[in-house]
Motif scaffolding. Structure first.
Motif, short mmCIF file in Angstrom:
data_model
loop_
_atom_site.label_atom_id
_atom_site.label_comp_id
_atom_site.label_asym_id
_atom_site.label_seq_id
_atom_site.Cartn_x
_atom_site.Cartn_y
_atom_site.Cartn_z
N VAL A 75 0.50 -1.15 -0.01
CA VAL A 75 -0.02 -0.05 0.04
C VAL A 75 1.07 1.42 0.56
O VAL A 75 0.39 2.30 -0.95
CB VAL A 75 -0.58 -0.15 0.76
CG1 VAL A 75 -1.62 1.26 1.00
CG2 VAL A 75 -2.03 -0.95 0.98
N SER A 78 2.68 1.77 -3.74
CA SER A 78 1.80 1.34 -4.75
C SER A 78 0.92 2.54 -4.65
O SER A 78 0.86 3.74 -5.73
CB SER A 78 0.60 0.19 -4.80
OG SER A 78 1.24 -0.36 -4.70
N THR A 79 0.48 3.87 -4.07
CA THR A 79 0.36 4.97 -3.44
C THR A 79 1.21 5.54 -3.64
O THR A 79 1.17 6.79 -4.37
CB THR A 79 -0.12 5.00 -1.46
OG1 THR A 79 -1.33 3.77 -1.68
CG2 THR A 79 -0.93 6.48 -2.05
N THR A 140 3.05 -4.84 -6.27
CA THR A 140 3.51 -3.06 -6.77
C THR A 140 3.43 -3.28 -8.25
O THR A 140 2.82 -2.09 -8.85
CB THR A 140 4.72 -3.31 -5.64
OG1 THR A 140 4.24 -3.84 -4.20
CG2 THR A 140 5.45 -0.92 -6.59
N GLY A 143 0.22 -3.96 -9.81
CA GLY A 143 -1.05 -2.70 -9.37
C GLY A 143 -0.52 -1.10 -9.74
O GLY A 143 -1.14 -0.75 -9.84
N GLY A 147 -2.70 2.16 -11.03
CA GLY A 147 -2.87 3.26 -9.93
C GLY A 147 -2.46 4.89 -10.82
O GLY A 147 -3.06 5.21 -10.12
N SER A 196 -5.95 -1.69 -3.00
CA SER A 196 -4.80 -2.00 -3.00
C SER A 196 -4.20 -2.87 -1.52
O SER A 196 -3.79 -4.16 -1.83
CB SER A 196 -3.24 -0.90 -2.62
OG SER A 196 -2.43 -1.80 -2.87
N THR A 200 -4.01 -6.96 -1.50
CA THR A 200 -2.94 -8.05 -1.10
C THR A 200 -3.37 -8.47 -0.19
O THR A 200 -2.80 -9.79 0.36
CB THR A 200 -2.05 -6.45 -0.89
OG1 THR A 200 -1.65 -5.79 -1.72
CG2 THR A 200 -0.98 -7.22 -0.89
#
Length: 270
Positions: A75, A78-79, A140, A143, A147, A196, A200
């Motif tokens: 998280v 990825s964010t 990551t 994804g 994102g 996310s 996960t």
């Protein structure tokens, strides 16, 4: 105006859908507290201790630690990547964007099953299997396409007049991101964080391929191992499944309003 018959019909459809969705949930919770290990629903004397028994027998403490490390790492990384890439593609403009962005979106179209074998051998060659950093990197990478797409749409929904006013006042790109775009796109960011985390946390297939060491496996794999050891104790398996789903349910209930706002504001508006 919607007529009374249409309202009744709409409510009937919504009620039927709600019952269809909630019935399996209610059933598995009922089986989880049932004293009968065969999976038969028996609520005459609920055994709430099934949750503690399932937790202890499955050794979920270690699996919970791994799930939190993996999900939290994914998280966080990825964010940051989603915000940076979405801001670059959606606001700043990138050289060759007309070619780069569609190429990035290919990651949304390629099923994970088609790349899992070469991905595993690549990670094995670099010593990234059976490690937290390896599984975090894999999640990551898989994804990042979504994102970038999600945050690009959210940032493009910000009125251009705000950006122009900030530029006139001398705000640079970083200031515009932190003071204007992120506060406005906060619901979309929260929604992405929840999605996310949910993807996960609920992952089974990728972890099954990349993690063979029980010390690094998440709770989903722990439940799978538990099911093979106690195949006839359906009430304990149901209790374990309920325990795994609790964090997702709690997070959604806590951030429900932001999640819905993010889903609506995250729609593509060019």
């Amino acid at each position: 105006m919607i007529s009374t018959q249409e309202k009744v019909f709409n409510y009937a459809i919504l009620t039927a859908v709600a019952v269809g969705v909630l019935f399996p949930v209610a059933w598995i919770i009922g089986v989880a507290v049932s004293p009968n290990p065969t999976g038969t629903l028996d609520l005459s004397s609920p055994h709430w201790g099934n949750f503690a028994t399932a937790w202890a027998q499955a050794d979920f403490t270690q699996y919970l630690k791994s799930s939190l490390i993996i999900s939290g790492g994914v998280v966080a990384v990825s964010t940051v990547l989603a915000v940076m890439s979405g801001y670059a593609f959606g606001v700043l403009g990138v050289a060759g964007e007309k070619w780069l962005f569609p190429l990035l979106l290919v990651g949304l179209m390629v099923p994970m099953e088609t790349i899992i074998v070469p991905l595993y051998y690549d990670f094995l060659a670099y010593g990234l299997t059976d490690t937290y950093k390896g599984i975090i990197l894999a999640h990551t990478g898989l994804g990042v396409s979504f994102g970038a797409f999600w945050m690009r749409a959210a940032f493009r929904a910000v009125p251009p007049a705000l950006t122009e006013s900030a530029e006139i006042d001398g705000a640079n790109s970083w200031t515009q991101l932190w003071r204007i775009h992120l506060p406005i796109a906060k619901p979309a960011v929260i929604t992405f964080v929840l999605l996310s985390f949910m993807w996960t946390w609920n992952d089974y297939f990728l972890s099954l391929i990349m993690l063979s060491d029980p010390g690094h496996q998440p709770m989903t794999l722990g439940l799978g191992a538990f099911s093979t050891r106690y195949a006839v104790q359906d009430n304990l398996l149901s209790a374990g499944a309920v325990l795994i789903s609790v964090p997702i349910v709690v997070l959604y209930m806590f951030f429900q309003r932001q999640f819905i706002r993010g889903m609506l504001s995250g729609a593509v508006r060019e």
